[in-house]
Design a protein around this motif. Structure first.
Motif, PDB file in Angstrom:
ATOM      1  N   TYR A 192       0.966  -1.114   0.157  1.00  0.00           N
ATOM      2  CA  TYR A 192      -0.021  -0.028   0.198  1.00  0.00           C
ATOM      3  C   TYR A 192       0.721   1.233  -0.006  1.00  0.00           C
ATOM      4  O   TYR A 192       0.546   2.181  -0.442  1.00  0.00           O
ATOM      5  N   ASN A 193       2.051   1.202   0.619  1.00  0.00           N
ATOM      6  CA  ASN A 193       2.774   2.463   0.823  1.00  0.00           C
ATOM      7  C   ASN A 193       3.550   2.642  -0.474  1.00  0.00           C
ATOM      8  O   ASN A 193       3.743   3.854  -0.909  1.00  0.00           O
ATOM      9  N   LYS A 194       3.897   1.666  -1.270  1.00  0.00           N
ATOM     10  CA  LYS A 194       4.254   1.653  -2.663  1.00  0.00           C
ATOM     11  C   LYS A 194       3.601   2.206  -3.567  1.00  0.00           C
ATOM     12  O   LYS A 194       3.987   3.048  -4.258  1.00  0.00           O
ATOM     13  N   ALA A 195       2.308   1.794  -3.465  1.00  0.00           N
ATOM     14  CA  ALA A 195       1.407   2.564  -4.418  1.00  0.00           C
ATOM     15  C   ALA A 195       1.088   3.811  -3.925  1.00  0.00           C
ATOM     16  O   ALA A 195       1.061   4.913  -4.908  1.00  0.00           O
ATOM     17  N   LEU A 196       1.277   4.457  -2.686  1.00  0.00           N
ATOM     18  CA  LEU A 196       0.932   5.643  -2.294  1.00  0.00           C
ATOM     19  C   LEU A 196       2.243   6.574  -2.852  1.00  0.00           C
ATOM     20  O   LEU A 196       2.101   7.609  -3.299  1.00  0.00           O
ATOM     21  N   SER A 197       3.509   6.009  -2.642  1.00  0.00           N
ATOM     22  CA  SER A 197       4.755   6.824  -3.398  1.00  0.00           C
ATOM     23  C   SER A 197       4.595   6.994  -4.794  1.00  0.00           C
ATOM     24  O   SER A 197       5.119   7.971  -5.191  1.00  0.00           O
ATOM     25  N   HIS A 198       4.029   5.834  -5.644  1.00  0.00           N
ATOM     26  CA  HIS A 198       3.666   6.075  -7.072  1.00  0.00           C
ATOM     27  C   HIS A 198       2.843   7.121  -7.075  1.00  0.00           C
ATOM     28  O   HIS A 198       3.049   8.063  -7.944  1.00  0.00           O
TER      29      HIS A 198
END
Length: 586
Positions: free
Chosen positions: A200-206
């Protein structure tokens, strides 16, 4: 099986002499999310004989209907746009609309038997053109399909395959979406919340990267809410509230307010687990109140779209036509003279009086019908209550007879057989004594089982917990019971009715929902008993439940709740589970 009758008027190249609206006007309205105006204008047809433009307009109409939650109307326009693009052999658009049709049908629980055909067309296009973009789209949605079917390992394979391809072509937006799906897979299916939070945090950084030009507030809201859910499932409630609060601060677009209801429900549950009753009740109130706000604003949406249509300077032709009619009526009025004006007034009054009398007659007829329906409903409820009361009295009578009469008799027989102890056959005595003990215990077991409705000695809460334990053991489904304020017993007949309602709701979940988790909330708000049954099953469309066609056991539950002067609310979305909320005054 769901049967839809599609009513639509696809835009074609016929009858162009009456067309007056340009494609650019419709594109502008669509870009500004004036979806009702798009439908209204395009239905009047447009000034174009270009097949590509006609295909594009049909596509925008379909998307507008879908954004207005009118999926049944959207499907016909998608198919018309697809036909136009096939005629012109525009391969990319053909693949795009095939995917849109697949997603639409999938969201409606497969309204057509050949749903997989449209996704397969996307795959064939990807293979023909050697397109990474379309192969990623295919693998992603196959992975989502596997998640729905609880094939978590297959889902993981396809989603990570899609993610690798998205990284290879350096598509930040695709990486963001796929990372979100992988997070959901880990959180919901693998119960691995740390991995879920990582993705989820990877998605947020993208999402926050500079490579994504269009920032969707719905996407940001969804990621925050998902991270909050993962922390809540880890029982790290402070962290969960941090992300829920970030989601709450986002002002969603007009047509997506229903997401707020889901958020308020999650925050309410988090405060409940923290035993923060004040905040839990506050968000439960927000969850309940937002329904009225959504209904009111949804009613006004079509009015806003109409106002925007007439405020558009490019639609002055409509106003010119209205003005011409007004002048024509004005000239006719001057010509009639005073005598005709008087006659018109008289005729108008006569017609108005006649219509008023007809309306009164119709209202009286409707009132009589309502009275008759009320009487029939009351009789039906009385019959149901009498039947339930009779069943409980019969259980009590059988239990008393078994325990007091037959049980006492067996105990007496056992005492007589004790006399065998002094005889010369100890083996016979032992066997006889064991048989009598076994019969006695069976009688006690039957007596207790027959007397166990909402068990008088246990009460509502213990009976529900006992039922939940049995269901969790035997049905491969986890049932959790959460209570608040049920320190004192309720009136016995009320407890019995509430238990029957909860039992029926749980049975519905087992039979229909295909869920793996169920949560039963029991809350006593002083003069209100609140029951909330949540599941993570496949969900359904609440609009398909009507007064005449409730189905799935809802009808009997609704009658019991109505008899108790309570209120029943159903909240459900396809593939997002179902929540049944019941409030009973005490």
């Amino acid at each position: 099986m769901t049967i839809l009758i599609f009513v639509f008027w696809p835009i074609s190249s016929m009858g162009q002499e009456s067309l007056f609206t340009s494609v650019s006007e419709i594109q502008l309205l669509y870009k500004n999310e004036n979806y009702q105006a798009v439908i209204n204008l395009a239905s009047s047809q447009l000034k174009s004989t270009n097949t590509i433009e006609l295909a594009e307009v049909n596509f925008m109409i379909a998307k507008s209907y879908e954004n207005l939650n009118l999926e049944d109307s959207a499907l016909g326009y998608y198919k018309t746009a697809l036909d136009f693009y096939k005629k012109e052999k525009v391969a990319e658009k053909i693949a795009e609309i095939n995917l849109e049709i697949y997603l639409l049908l999938d969201s409606q629980n497969n309204l057509e038997s050949n749903t997989a055909y449209y996704l397969q067309e996307v795959y064939e296009h990807a293979k023909r053109t050697n397109s990474n973009k379309w192969m990623i789209a295919y693998d992603t949605h196959i992975g989502i399909e596997k998640i729905k079917n609880n094939q978590k390992d297959s889902a993981k394979y396809y989603l990570f395959k899609a993610l690798k391809q998205a990284i290879d072509i350096d598509s930040t937006k695709m990486q963001m979406n796929i990372s979100t799906y992988i997070g959901s897979l880990y959180s919901r299916k693998y119960k691995d919340q740390d991995s879920a939070i990582f993705y989820y945090n990877k998605a947020l950084s993208h999402y926050y990267s500079d490579t994504i030009n269009f920032k969707s507030l719905n996407t940001e809201f969804g990621i925050f809410n998902n991270i909050g859910n993962a922390y809540r499932r880890k029982q790290e409630y402070v962290n969960a509230l941090e992300y829920y609060n970030k989601a709450e601060k986002i002002e969603l677009p007009r047509l997506n307010r229903k997401s707020k209801k889901i958020l308020y429900s999650n925050i309410d549950a988090t405060f409940y687990y923290m035993k923060d009753w004040v905040n839990a009740y506050d968000y439960l109130y927000k969850y309940d109140s937002i329904k009225d706000v959504i209904n009111l604003k949804d009613q006004n949406s079509s009015i806003i779209a109409i106002e925007e249509r007439y405020n558009n300077e490019k639609l002055r032709a409509d106003n010119l036509e209205i003005e011409a009619k007004r002048k024509q009526n004005q000239n006719i009025a001057f010509g009639l003279g005073g005598s005709l004006a008087l006659g018109s007034v008289i005729v108008f009054l006569i017609l108005k009086n006649t219509k008023r009398q007809q309306k009164l007659a119709e209202q009286e007829k409707e009132l009589e019908s309502q009275k008759l329906a009320t009487v029939l409903k009351e009789q039906e409820l009385i019959t149901i209550d009498a039947m339930i009361e009779g069943q409980e009295k019969e259980r009590q009578r059988i239990a008393n007879d078994l325990h007091d009469d037959l049980g006492g008799l067996m105990a007496n027989v056992k005492l007589h057989f004790n006399a065998l102890k002094d005889k010369d056959s100890p083996e016979l005595y032992s066997k006889t004594n064991n048989l009598i003990e076994e019969a006695y215990q069976k009688v006690r077991s039957v007596a207790h089982a027959k007397n166990s409705g909402v068990i008088a000695k246990q009460g509502l809460l213990k009976a529900v917990r006992h039922m939940a334990d049995k269901v969790s053991t035997s049905n491969k489904i986890e049932v959790e019971v959460l209570d608040h304020g049920l320190d004192n017993r309720l009136e016995n007949s009320l407890e019995l009715t509430l238990f029957r309602i909860i039992q029926e709701l749980t049975t519905n979940v087992i039979k229909h929902a295909e869920a793996s988790e169920v949560t039963i909330h029991l809350t006593n708000h002083e003069d209100i008993i609140n029951i909330m049954v949540e599941d993570n099953g496949k969900g359904f469309n609440p609009n398909q439940i009507t007064k005449t066609n409730k189905g799935m056991g809802i009808s009997s539950i609704d009658k019991r709740v109505e008899h108790l002067e309570g209120q029943l609310t159903i909240e459900s979305e396809i593939n997002k589970g179902t929540t049944i909320i019941i409030d009973i005054p005490i």
